[in-house]
Design a protein around this motif. Structure first.
Motif, PDB file in Angstrom:
ATOM      1  N   PHE A  99      16.081 -14.568   5.694  1.00 45.95           N
ATOM      2  CA  PHE A  99      15.611 -15.388   4.326  1.00 45.95           C
ATOM      3  C   PHE A  99      15.845 -16.513   3.995  1.00 45.95           C
ATOM      4  O   PHE A  99      14.690 -17.375   4.124  1.00 45.95           O
ATOM      5  N   LEU A 100      17.040 -17.149   3.707  1.00 44.24           N
ATOM      6  CA  LEU A 100      16.993 -18.322   3.113  1.00 44.24           C
ATOM      7  C   LEU A 100      16.690 -19.637   4.205  1.00 44.24           C
ATOM      8  O   LEU A 100      16.146 -20.421   3.904  1.00 44.24           O
ATOM      9  N   PRO A 101      17.101 -19.525   5.463  1.00 44.58           N
ATOM     10  CA  PRO A 101      16.976 -20.403   6.315  1.00 44.58           C
ATOM     11  C   PRO A 101      15.371 -20.518   6.344  1.00 44.58           C
ATOM     12  O   PRO A 101      14.713 -21.850   6.805  1.00 44.58           O
ATOM     13  N   MET A 102      14.628 -19.543   6.387  1.00 44.63           N
ATOM     14  CA  MET A 102      13.171 -19.259   6.746  1.00 44.63           C
ATOM     15  C   MET A 102      12.505 -20.119   5.490  1.00 44.63           C
ATOM     16  O   MET A 102      11.597 -20.985   5.725  1.00 44.63           O
ATOM     17  N   VAL A 103      13.214 -20.036   4.207  1.00 49.47           N
ATOM     18  CA  VAL A 103      12.595 -20.429   3.181  1.00 49.47           C
ATOM     19  C   VAL A 103      12.651 -22.125   3.216  1.00 49.47           C
ATOM     20  O   VAL A 103      11.694 -22.858   2.872  1.00 49.47           O
ATOM     21  N   ILE A 104      13.823 -22.550   3.491  1.00 49.06           N
ATOM     22  CA  ILE A 104      14.127 -23.934   3.367  1.00 49.06           C
ATOM     23  C   ILE A 104      13.279 -24.558   4.349  1.00 49.06           C
ATOM     24  O   ILE A 104      12.993 -25.787   4.239  1.00 49.06           O
ATOM     25  N   TYR A 105      13.237 -23.964   5.762  1.00 44.31           N
ATOM     26  CA  TYR A 105      12.457 -24.347   7.084  1.00 44.31           C
ATOM     27  C   TYR A 105      10.919 -24.641   6.330  1.00 44.31           C
ATOM     28  O   TYR A 105      10.274 -25.720   6.565  1.00 44.31           O
ATOM     29  N   ALA A 106      10.529 -23.961   5.532  1.00 45.56           N
ATOM     30  CA  ALA A 106       9.025 -23.720   5.268  1.00 45.56           C
ATOM     31  C   ALA A 106       8.819 -25.299   4.252  1.00 45.56           C
ATOM     32  O   ALA A 106       7.989 -25.686   4.040  1.00 45.56           O
ATOM     33  N   LEU A 107       9.928 -25.427   3.578  1.00 47.47           N
ATOM     34  CA  LEU A 107       9.874 -26.468   2.708  1.00 47.47           C
ATOM     35  C   LEU A 107       9.878 -27.963   3.257  1.00 47.47           C
ATOM     36  O   LEU A 107       9.412 -28.918   2.978  1.00 47.47           O
ATOM     37  N   PHE A 108      10.925 -27.854   4.504  1.00 43.89           N
ATOM     38  CA  PHE A 108      11.318 -29.280   4.885  1.00 43.89           C
ATOM     39  C   PHE A 108      10.687 -29.360   6.423  1.00 43.89           C
ATOM     40  O   PHE A 108      10.778 -30.574   7.007  1.00 43.89           O
ATOM     41  N   GLY A 109      10.528 -28.412   7.049  1.00 43.14           N
ATOM     42  CA  GLY A 109       9.869 -28.369   8.469  1.00 43.14           C
ATOM     43  C   GLY A 109       8.503 -28.674   8.753  1.00 43.14           C
ATOM     44  O   GLY A 109       7.692 -28.828   7.740  1.00 43.14           O
ATOM     45  N   SER A 110       8.213 -29.355   9.826  1.00 38.58           N
ATOM     46  CA  SER A 110       6.894 -30.088   9.911  1.00 38.58           C
ATOM     47  C   SER A 110       5.756 -29.074  10.773  1.00 38.58           C
ATOM     48  O   SER A 110       4.660 -29.334  10.999  1.00 38.58           O
ATOM     49  N   SER A 111       6.340 -27.851  11.315  1.00 38.94           N
ATOM     50  CA  SER A 111       5.638 -26.868  12.236  1.00 38.94           C
ATOM     51  C   SER A 111       4.970 -26.114  11.444  1.00 38.94           C
ATOM     52  O   SER A 111       5.803 -25.387  10.685  1.00 38.94           O
ATOM     53  N   ARG A 112       3.787 -26.036  11.307  1.00 36.66           N
ATOM     54  CA  ARG A 112       2.955 -24.906  10.419  1.00 36.66           C
ATOM     55  C   ARG A 112       3.246 -23.380  10.932  1.00 36.66           C
ATOM     56  O   ARG A 112       3.839 -22.690  10.046  1.00 36.66           O
ATOM     57  N   PRO A 113       3.178 -23.044  12.183  1.00 32.21           N
ATOM     58  CA  PRO A 113       3.318 -21.755  12.469  1.00 32.21           C
ATOM     59  C   PRO A 113       5.044 -21.293  12.893  1.00 32.21           C
ATOM     60  O   PRO A 113       5.135 -20.036  13.021  1.00 32.21           O
ATOM     61  N   LEU A 114       5.760 -22.321  12.767  1.00 34.71           N
ATOM     62  CA  LEU A 114       7.216 -21.911  13.362  1.00 34.71           C
ATOM     63  C   LEU A 114       7.913 -20.831  12.366  1.00 34.71           C
ATOM     64  O   LEU A 114       7.877 -21.043  11.113  1.00 34.71           O
ATOM     65  N   SER A 115       8.540 -20.139  12.860  1.00 36.50           N
ATOM     66  CA  SER A 115       9.170 -18.740  12.118  1.00 36.50           C
ATOM     67  C   SER A 115      10.840 -18.907  12.383  1.00 36.50           C
ATOM     68  O   SER A 115      11.151 -18.985  13.610  1.00 36.50           O
ATOM     69  N   VAL A 116      11.514 -19.278  11.348  1.00 38.45           N
ATOM     70  CA  VAL A 116      13.065 -19.563  11.739  1.00 38.45           C
ATOM     71  C   VAL A 116      13.868 -18.455  11.211  1.00 38.45           C
ATOM     72  O   VAL A 116      13.717 -18.040  10.213  1.00 38.45           O
ATOM     73  N   SER A 117      14.752 -17.810  12.212  1.00 33.74           N
ATOM     74  CA  SER A 117      15.778 -16.966  11.839  1.00 33.74           C
ATOM     75  C   SER A 117      16.764 -17.065  12.714  1.00 33.74           C
ATOM     76  O   SER A 117      16.884 -18.208  13.243  1.00 33.74           O
ATOM     77  N   THR A 118      17.367 -16.238  13.481  1.00 35.30           N
ATOM     78  CA  THR A 118      18.121 -16.069  14.540  1.00 35.30           C
ATOM     79  C   THR A 118      17.555 -15.574  15.873  1.00 35.30           C
ATOM     80  O   THR A 118      16.314 -15.166  15.736  1.00 35.30           O
TER      81      THR A 118
END
Length: 583
Positions: A73-92
């Motif tokens: 949840f939260l790591p994925m939201v934060i990465y969507a705001l600050f990350g530069s990769s458009r398709p990257l999906s962040v969790s564990t």
């Protein structure tokens, strides 16, 4: 008019500057209305893949299953705001889960849930802090210190460790965990006592996963497998047959989790290794799925994004997070166009936390174990091993060493083994630069290494053309000098030409050794000529005693000039001969 143009230029420049610090503004500014549908579909599809795996990976780390939801949840939201990769999906990921589990088992063995969650929050906070600090220090290049062959071996080792860890849950047996050999023997001895019902559930889940991945690769396979497991518990009363289930999963949003700062000293080495693997997996996944026209993920910006994602997640119960290759691939294949897809996935996770948590508690442990095993086996890539050994046997050995380091020494020690092996490989390569004997292709000005394939190339009796490659410095100058001396002796040369076009740097110690080598060659009646020096190397030679010794007469711009000078001297009064005749 000019003022409006200048104002517009300032506004664009200001927007780009802000965008560098908050990348979400970049993709929002460029967002197109026709991207909404594919982004929403991709986000929902990825949620069906991510959520069951996140639950499973939480159990791999020895944490309650809801931690997997928090991490999605939260790591994925934060990465969507600050990350530069458009398709990257962040969790564990499987790798991060096993590393985190190993670290937590050391600092909090037998701990209760509350204590374990504080330890996990501390570990995740440390990982995030290290990633953010690395970004401030511009250390994005560090990911390049783990070579692809070593990373291939490391991930294969991780897969073996995870599968071995999950097999007892698949079999329904229990024993005290130990080292690799201890666990293998314990599983073998416990196999006759396995729970038939538990094993049946696990094998059925594996059949569903494998079959659907083959015949319906775009279907939300993990979600279907998990739903079947939960349905089987309700329909057949599997608990009464000895099948263990996940148990109570809290409903609602994650609460604020306070890290235990007293654990920092014991956790920081593990956090450093996890931070490195998180960043390595993130940047590799991000770069692997870039489409033409999209920005390429920048290492230092990705460090910031993953660092903030872990810091924010740590405060709300998350475990270490990073970009996942499988879920990112699904995101891209289904049609994700921007980070909105990740926000949709996070929204689905939020809905699961608020509404579906009780159903998750009815999931069989064997189902979770089967999901972990099937997707962890994907970390073992025989095709990559075959490709490595086809190209270079030495690097195949490095991959096996990294794999064995993880399996036999443990995951955290395995990271150290992987890094040491990578650095040793680098040291081996730079300390052993190639040096080629050159010949000239007949009737051309092309010079190339002498080989059996080009046996008709021209060589020149008494003239030895050599081409070393790479940086020549204190660590390799001695070995390089010995090889050159051997080639000189074998060729019985009177003039040795070093073609240095491929030498981009000549360090002081190496230059000093070259001065001494020239003196010894001169005493033997052998002249040293230098050809093709780049400006930096030429300047060093000219400032040294070697430059005065050689003068302009023994420095040449290219090999043609050197050969022409040799022929003018009338060396041996002979015409060029083939390489076969020269020997």
């Amino acid at each position: 008019m000019g003022g409006r143009i200048l104002t517009t230029m300032r506004d664009d420049s200001s927007t780009r500057t802000v965008g560098r610090h908050l990348p979400v503004l970049d993709w929002i500014r460029d967002y197109r209305s026709d991207w909404i549908k594919p982004d929403v579909i991709a986000g929902m599809t990825v949620a069906a893949v991510v959520l069951p795996k996140a639950l499973a990976y939480a159990t791999v780390a020895g944490l309650p299953v809801q931690v997997g939801l928090y991490t999605s949840f939260l790591p994925m939201v934060i990465y969507a705001l600050f990350g530069s990769s458009r398709p990257l999906s962040v969790s564990t990921t499987a790798t991060l889960a096993i590393l985190a589990g190993t670290a937590l088992a050391r600092v909090a063995p037998g701990a209760g849930e509350a204590e374990l969650l504080r330890a996990s929050a501390t570990l995740t906070l440390l990982v995030g802090a290290m990633l953010t600090l690395a970004a401030l220090l511009r250390l994005g290049f560090v990911a390049n210190f783990i070579s692809d062959p070593v990373l291939t071996g490391f991930k294969a080792g991780i897969a073996v460790v995870i599968v071995l860890d999950q097999l007892p849950k698949l079999l329904g047996i229990h024993f005290p965990k130990g080292g690799f050999l201890h666990n293998v023997l314990a599983i073998a001895s416990g196999f006759p006592h396995a729970s038939l019902a538990t094993l049946t559930v696990g094998l059925a889940t594996i059949v569903i996963l494998v079959t659907m991945e083959h015949f319906a690769p775009r279907a939300p396979t993990p979600l279907i497998a998990v739903a079947c497991g939960i349905g089987a518990v309700a329909l057949f009363g599997l608990q009464s047959h000895g099948v263990e289930i996940v148990g109570h999963v809290p409903t609602g949003l994650p609460s604020l989790t306070r890290p235990d700062l007293s654990l920092i000293q014991s956790l920081w080495p593990a956090a450093a290794g996890i931070a490195l693997m998180s960043f390595t997996e993130t940047i590799a996944s991000g770069r692997a799925f870039v489409k033409r026209g999209e920005p390429t993920p920048q290492p230092n910006r990705e460090l910031v994004a993953t660092g903030l994602a872990n810091i924010g997640g740590a405060l709300f119960g998350s475990m270490p997070a990073g970009g996942g290759t499988t879920q990112t691939a699904v995101n891209r294949l289904v049609g994700a166009r921007s980070q909105l897809a990740a926000l949709v996935t996070a929204s689905m996770t939020l809905g699961t936390m608020l509404l579906l948590a009780p159903f998750i508690g009815q999931m069989p442990e064997a189902t979770l174990a089967a999901v972990v095993i099937v997707y962890s086996l994907g970390l073992i890539k025989p095709a990559e091993f075959r490709a490595i050994i086809t190209v270079r046997r030495t690097e195949f050995i490095w991959a096996l060493v990294a794999c064995a380091g993880v399996v036999l020494l443990g995951t955290l020690q395995g990271i150290l083994v992987a890094i040491v092996v990578s650095l040793a490989a680098l040291a081996h390569q730079v300390s052993n630069p190639p040096v080629y004997v050159l010949g000239r292709k007949p009737s051309t000005t092309v010079f190339r290494p002498v080989s059996a394939e080009h046996s008709g190339d021209e060589t020149f009796p008494g003239l030895l053309l050599l081409r070393p490659e790479g940086r020549i410095f204190f660590a390799n100058a001695g070995l390089l000098g010995q090889r050159i001396q051997q080639l000189i002796s074998e060729a019985d040369a009177r003039v040795v030409v070093l073609h240095l076009r491929a030498v981009f740097d000549l360090e002081y110690t190496a230059l000093k050794m070259m001065v001494e080598a020239e003196r010894k060659l001169s005493e033997r009646g052998i002249a040293l000529w230098l050809v093709g020096l780049n400006p930096g190397v030429l300047a060093m030679v000219q400032r040294s005693p070697l430059g005065a010794t050689l003068g302009k007469e023994r420095l040449f711009h290219n090999l043609d000039q050197a050969v022409a000078a040799w022929q003018v001297q009338g060396a041996q009064g002979a015409a060029p001969s083939s390489s076969r005749d020269a020997h």
